[in-house]
Design a protein around this motif. Structure first.
Motif, PDB file in Angstrom:
ATOM      1  N   ASN A 223       3.093  -6.071  -0.969  1.00  0.00           N
ATOM      2  CA  ASN A 223       1.835  -5.534  -0.533  1.00  0.00           C
ATOM      3  C   ASN A 223       2.192  -4.098  -0.328  1.00  0.00           C
ATOM      4  O   ASN A 223       3.381  -3.756   0.332  1.00  0.00           O
ATOM      5  CB  ASN A 223       1.310  -5.974   1.115  1.00  0.00           C
ATOM      6  CG  ASN A 223       0.193  -5.386   1.660  1.00  0.00           C
ATOM      7  OD1 ASN A 223      -0.758  -4.775   0.711  1.00  0.00           O
ATOM      8  ND2 ASN A 223       0.279  -4.882   2.837  1.00  0.00           N
ATOM      9  N   GLY A 224       1.565  -3.001  -1.014  1.00  0.00           N
ATOM     10  CA  GLY A 224       1.713  -1.694  -0.834  1.00  0.00           C
ATOM     11  C   GLY A 224       2.684  -1.147  -2.081  1.00  0.00           C
ATOM     12  O   GLY A 224       2.885   0.115  -2.252  1.00  0.00           O
ATOM     13  N   ILE A 225       3.400  -2.044  -2.719  1.00  0.00           N
ATOM     14  CA  ILE A 225       4.230  -1.618  -3.906  1.00  0.00           C
ATOM     15  C   ILE A 225       3.578  -1.665  -5.219  1.00  0.00           C
ATOM     16  O   ILE A 225       3.212  -2.818  -5.814  1.00  0.00           O
ATOM     17  CB  ILE A 225       5.443  -2.572  -4.102  1.00  0.00           C
ATOM     18  CG1 ILE A 225       6.181  -2.567  -2.654  1.00  0.00           C
ATOM     19  CG2 ILE A 225       6.306  -2.160  -5.068  1.00  0.00           C
ATOM     20  CD1 ILE A 225       6.653  -1.284  -2.351  1.00  0.00           C
TER      21      ILE A 225
ATOM     22  N   ALA B 214       3.156  -0.153  -9.571  1.00  0.00           N
ATOM     23  CA  ALA B 214       3.839  -0.315 -10.610  1.00  0.00           C
ATOM     24  C   ALA B 214       5.026   1.075 -10.572  1.00  0.00           C
ATOM     25  O   ALA B 214       6.199   0.858 -10.939  1.00  0.00           O
ATOM     26  CB  ALA B 214       3.269  -0.380 -11.790  1.00  0.00           C
ATOM     27  N   ARG B 215       4.381   2.280 -10.331  1.00  0.00           N
ATOM     28  CA  ARG B 215       5.264   3.239 -10.248  1.00  0.00           C
ATOM     29  C   ARG B 215       6.372   3.260  -9.143  1.00  0.00           C
ATOM     30  O   ARG B 215       7.569   3.686  -9.768  1.00  0.00           O
ATOM     31  CB  ARG B 215       4.402   4.403  -9.763  1.00  0.00           C
ATOM     32  CG  ARG B 215       5.215   5.769  -9.853  1.00  0.00           C
ATOM     33  CD  ARG B 215       4.235   6.953  -9.500  1.00  0.00           C
ATOM     34  NE  ARG B 215       3.451   7.106 -10.720  1.00  0.00           N
ATOM     35  CZ  ARG B 215       2.326   8.172 -10.595  1.00  0.00           C
ATOM     36  NH1 ARG B 215       2.337   9.012  -9.783  1.00  0.00           N
ATOM     37  NH2 ARG B 215       1.519   8.303 -11.539  1.00  0.00           N
ATOM     38  N   LEU B 216       6.168   2.756  -8.188  1.00  0.00           N
ATOM     39  CA  LEU B 216       7.264   2.711  -7.181  1.00  0.00           C
ATOM     40  C   LEU B 216       8.198   1.414  -7.728  1.00  0.00           C
ATOM     41  O   LEU B 216       9.566   1.653  -7.248  1.00  0.00           O
ATOM     42  CB  LEU B 216       6.683   2.327  -5.789  1.00  0.00           C
ATOM     43  CG  LEU B 216       7.685   2.516  -4.447  1.00  0.00           C
ATOM     44  CD1 LEU B 216       8.284   3.837  -4.703  1.00  0.00           C
ATOM     45  CD2 LEU B 216       6.827   2.104  -3.349  1.00  0.00           C
ATOM     46  N   ALA B 217       7.721   0.418  -8.174  1.00  0.00           N
ATOM     47  CA  ALA B 217       8.492  -0.558  -8.762  1.00  0.00           C
ATOM     48  C   ALA B 217       9.518  -0.250  -9.558  1.00  0.00           C
ATOM     49  O   ALA B 217      10.778  -0.572  -9.675  1.00  0.00           O
ATOM     50  CB  ALA B 217       7.733  -1.929  -9.074  1.00  0.00           C
ATOM     51  N   ILE B 218       9.057   0.645 -10.451  1.00  0.00           N
ATOM     52  CA  ILE B 218       9.796   1.120 -11.667  1.00  0.00           C
ATOM     53  C   ILE B 218      10.770   2.087 -10.952  1.00  0.00           C
ATOM     54  O   ILE B 218      11.964   2.132 -11.293  1.00  0.00           O
ATOM     55  CB  ILE B 218       9.087   1.856 -12.604  1.00  0.00           C
ATOM     56  CG1 ILE B 218       8.066   0.849 -13.538  1.00  0.00           C
ATOM     57  CG2 ILE B 218       9.925   2.702 -13.379  1.00  0.00           C
ATOM     58  CD1 ILE B 218       7.366   1.524 -14.431  1.00  0.00           C
ATOM     59  N   ALA B 219      10.391   3.006 -10.144  1.00  0.00           N
ATOM     60  CA  ALA B 219      11.469   3.704  -9.435  1.00  0.00           C
ATOM     61  C   ALA B 219      12.525   3.118  -8.534  1.00  0.00           C
ATOM     62  O   ALA B 219      13.661   3.748  -8.839  1.00  0.00           O
ATOM     63  CB  ALA B 219      10.751   4.585  -8.419  1.00  0.00           C
TER      64      ALA B 219
ATOM     65  N   PRO C  26      13.184   7.357  -3.932  1.00  0.00           N
ATOM     66  CA  PRO C  26      12.095   8.462  -3.683  1.00  0.00           C
ATOM     67  C   PRO C  26      10.832   7.564  -3.325  1.00  0.00           C
ATOM     68  O   PRO C  26      10.424   6.839  -4.153  1.00  0.00           O
ATOM     69  CB  PRO C  26      12.024   9.193  -4.997  1.00  0.00           C
ATOM     70  CG  PRO C  26      13.448   9.089  -5.434  1.00  0.00           C
ATOM     71  CD  PRO C  26      13.849   7.925  -5.233  1.00  0.00           C
ATOM     72  N   GLY C  27      10.235   7.843  -2.128  1.00  0.00           N
ATOM     73  CA  GLY C  27       9.138   7.204  -1.816  1.00  0.00           C
ATOM     74  C   GLY C  27       9.241   6.017  -1.058  1.00  0.00           C
ATOM     75  O   GLY C  27       8.075   5.446  -0.640  1.00  0.00           O
ATOM     76  N   VAL C  28      10.394   5.413  -0.841  1.00  0.00           N
ATOM     77  CA  VAL C  28      10.626   4.220  -0.241  1.00  0.00           C
ATOM     78  C   VAL C  28      11.141   4.536   1.030  1.00  0.00           C
ATOM     79  O   VAL C  28      12.445   4.936   1.556  1.00  0.00           O
ATOM     80  CB  VAL C  28      11.612   3.268  -1.148  1.00  0.00           C
ATOM     81  CG1 VAL C  28      11.921   2.106  -0.110  1.00  0.00           C
ATOM     82  CG2 VAL C  28      10.799   2.706  -2.202  1.00  0.00           C
ATOM     83  N   GLY C  29      10.283   4.644   2.085  1.00  0.00           N
ATOM     84  CA  GLY C  29      10.771   4.613   3.588  1.00  0.00           C
ATOM     85  C   GLY C  29      11.222   3.159   4.339  1.00  0.00           C
ATOM     86  O   GLY C  29      11.368   2.401   3.694  1.00  0.00           O
ATOM     87  N   ARG C  30      11.518   3.596   5.490  1.00  0.00           N
ATOM     88  CA  ARG C  30      12.314   2.404   6.285  1.00  0.00           C
ATOM     89  C   ARG C  30      11.187   1.098   6.321  1.00  0.00           C
ATOM     90  O   ARG C  30      11.378   0.101   6.129  1.00  0.00           O
ATOM     91  CB  ARG C  30      12.609   2.682   7.416  1.00  0.00           C
ATOM     92  CG  ARG C  30      13.360   1.676   8.295  1.00  0.00           C
ATOM     93  CD  ARG C  30      13.904   1.860   9.831  1.00  0.00           C
ATOM     94  NE  ARG C  30      14.555   0.972  10.437  1.00  0.00           N
ATOM     95  CZ  ARG C  30      15.867   0.537  10.189  1.00  0.00           C
ATOM     96  NH1 ARG C  30      16.506   1.525   9.419  1.00  0.00           N
ATOM     97  NH2 ARG C  30      16.284  -0.394  10.934  1.00  0.00           N
TER      98      ARG C  30
ATOM     99  N   LEU D   7      11.305  -8.442   3.606  1.00  0.00           N
ATOM    100  CA  LEU D   7      10.828  -9.726   4.261  1.00  0.00           C
ATOM    101  C   LEU D   7      10.129 -10.587   3.309  1.00  0.00           C
ATOM    102  O   LEU D   7      10.162 -11.599   3.493  1.00  0.00           O
ATOM    103  CB  LEU D   7       9.795  -8.991   5.390  1.00  0.00           C
ATOM    104  CG  LEU D   7       8.924 -10.098   6.141  1.00  0.00           C
ATOM    105  CD1 LEU D   7       9.812 -10.975   6.858  1.00  0.00           C
ATOM    106  CD2 LEU D   7       7.821  -9.378   6.651  1.00  0.00           C
ATOM    107  N   GLU D   8       9.518  -9.899   2.189  1.00  0.00           N
ATOM    108  CA  GLU D   8       8.652 -10.626   1.309  1.00  0.00           C
ATOM    109  C   GLU D   8       9.526 -11.252   0.256  1.00  0.00           C
ATOM    110  O   GLU D   8       9.020 -12.260  -0.374  1.00  0.00           O
ATOM    111  CB  GLU D   8       7.412  -9.893   0.729  1.00  0.00           C
ATOM    112  CG  GLU D   8       6.573  -9.427   1.737  1.00  0.00           C
ATOM    113  CD  GLU D   8       5.179  -8.951   1.441  1.00  0.00           C
ATOM    114  OE1 GLU D   8       4.989  -9.123   0.137  1.00  0.00           O
ATOM    115  OE2 GLU D   8       4.622  -8.229   1.930  1.00  0.00           O
ATOM    116  N   LEU D   9      10.625 -10.504  -0.246  1.00  0.00           N
ATOM    117  CA  LEU D   9      11.394 -11.019  -1.423  1.00  0.00           C
ATOM    118  C   LEU D   9      12.747 -11.618  -1.212  1.00  0.00           C
ATOM    119  O   LEU D   9      13.388 -12.146  -2.261  1.00  0.00           O
ATOM    120  CB  LEU D   9      11.460  -9.678  -2.331  1.00  0.00           C
ATOM    121  CG  LEU D   9      10.178  -9.156  -2.829  1.00  0.00           C
ATOM    122  CD1 LEU D   9      10.486  -8.257  -3.847  1.00  0.00           C
ATOM    123  CD2 LEU D   9       9.263 -10.291  -3.457  1.00  0.00           C
ATOM    124  N   LYS D  10      13.134 -11.420  -0.046  1.00  0.00           N
ATOM    125  CA  LYS D  10      14.814 -11.897   0.307  1.00  0.00           C
ATOM    126  C   LYS D  10      14.953 -13.234  -0.227  1.00  0.00           C
ATOM    127  O   LYS D  10      15.788 -13.354  -1.121  1.00  0.00           O
ATOM    128  CB  LYS D  10      15.020 -11.584   1.713  1.00  0.00           C
ATOM    129  CG  LYS D  10      16.788 -11.960   1.993  1.00  0.00           C
ATOM    130  CD  LYS D  10      16.801 -11.523   3.536  1.00  0.00           C
ATOM    131  CE  LYS D  10      18.482 -11.845   3.602  1.00  0.00           C
ATOM    132  NZ  LYS D  10      18.688 -11.477   5.098  1.00  0.00           N
TER     133      LYS D  10
END
Length: 211
Positions: free
Chosen positions: A85-87, A89-94, A120-124, A132-135
């Protein structure tokens, strides 16, 4: 729909903000494929002209966008990320571009918010959501691939990383050089199990001076 494309590298367009477009000709048809700078560096380094690109099609505003990856594992990781949720394509590639497949998967599995936040673009909060979702999913996925979990990214002390980064920045090293040093040292069992800032700083400077 399209698992991969294999053909001739015709052109790379890298003057578009936040995008690198690869033109790949397959059977006299030219495909526009969006790739990461890490993928491009690989192509340039190996001077490849005929290449295989693993693809993912995404429909955005009724327009199809074709994303390309060097391996099917990298593409699968991209697909896992965009399901968070909230991720987008651009952030995934980053994330993949900044950390690379192995380091990114290991950071998520080990819950390393610090490493994920280097993108860049990924905060805490975003990093916590990814973990939480992918571990569990990525741990199981990596086991299915038969990949042995490496000892990388197992630093338990955030203070060590912060001390290391502050010191190296003060000495004039760039963020990219620091990230490379951390990634390299994490793969050394002798160093990765040591939570002493002084030892990490000393080893990082030695490694950087040898490059």
């Amino acid at each position: 729909m399209l698992s991969y494309l294999k053909g001739d590298l015709i052109e790379v367009i890298d003057n578009i903000p936040n995008r690198i477009i690869l033109i790949l000709e397959v059977n006299c048809i030219g495909y526009e494929i969006q790739i990461s700078s890490r993928f491009l560096q690989n192509l340039v380094k190996n001077k490849q002209e005929k290449i295989q690109v693993f693809t993912h099609i995404q429909i955005k505003d009724e327009n199809p966008i074709l994303y390309g990856f060097a391996t099917d594992a990298e593409r699968e990781l991209f697909r896992q990320l965009i399901n968070v949720n909230g991720i987008g394509a651009r952030l995934a590639i980053a994330l993949i571009e900044t950390l690379g497949l192995e380091e990114l998967v290991q950071a998520i599995i080990n819950g390393n918010i610090y490493i994920l936040s280097k993108t860049p673009g990924v905060g805490r909060k975003t990093a916590e959501r990814i973990i939480l979702e992918l571990k569990t999913k990525l741990y199981q996925w990596k086991q299915r691939l038969g990949r042995t979990l490496s000892s990388s990214m197992v630093i338990s002390s955030l203070e060590v990383l912060e001390d290391l980064e502050v010191t190296l920045l003060a000495l004039g090293y760039t963020n990219e050089e620091i990230s490379q040093a951390i990634s390299t040292l994490n793969k050394d069992n002798r160093i990765s199990k040591n939570n002493t800032s002084e030892e990490w700083i000393r080893e990082a400077i030695i490694w950087l001076n040898e490059q």
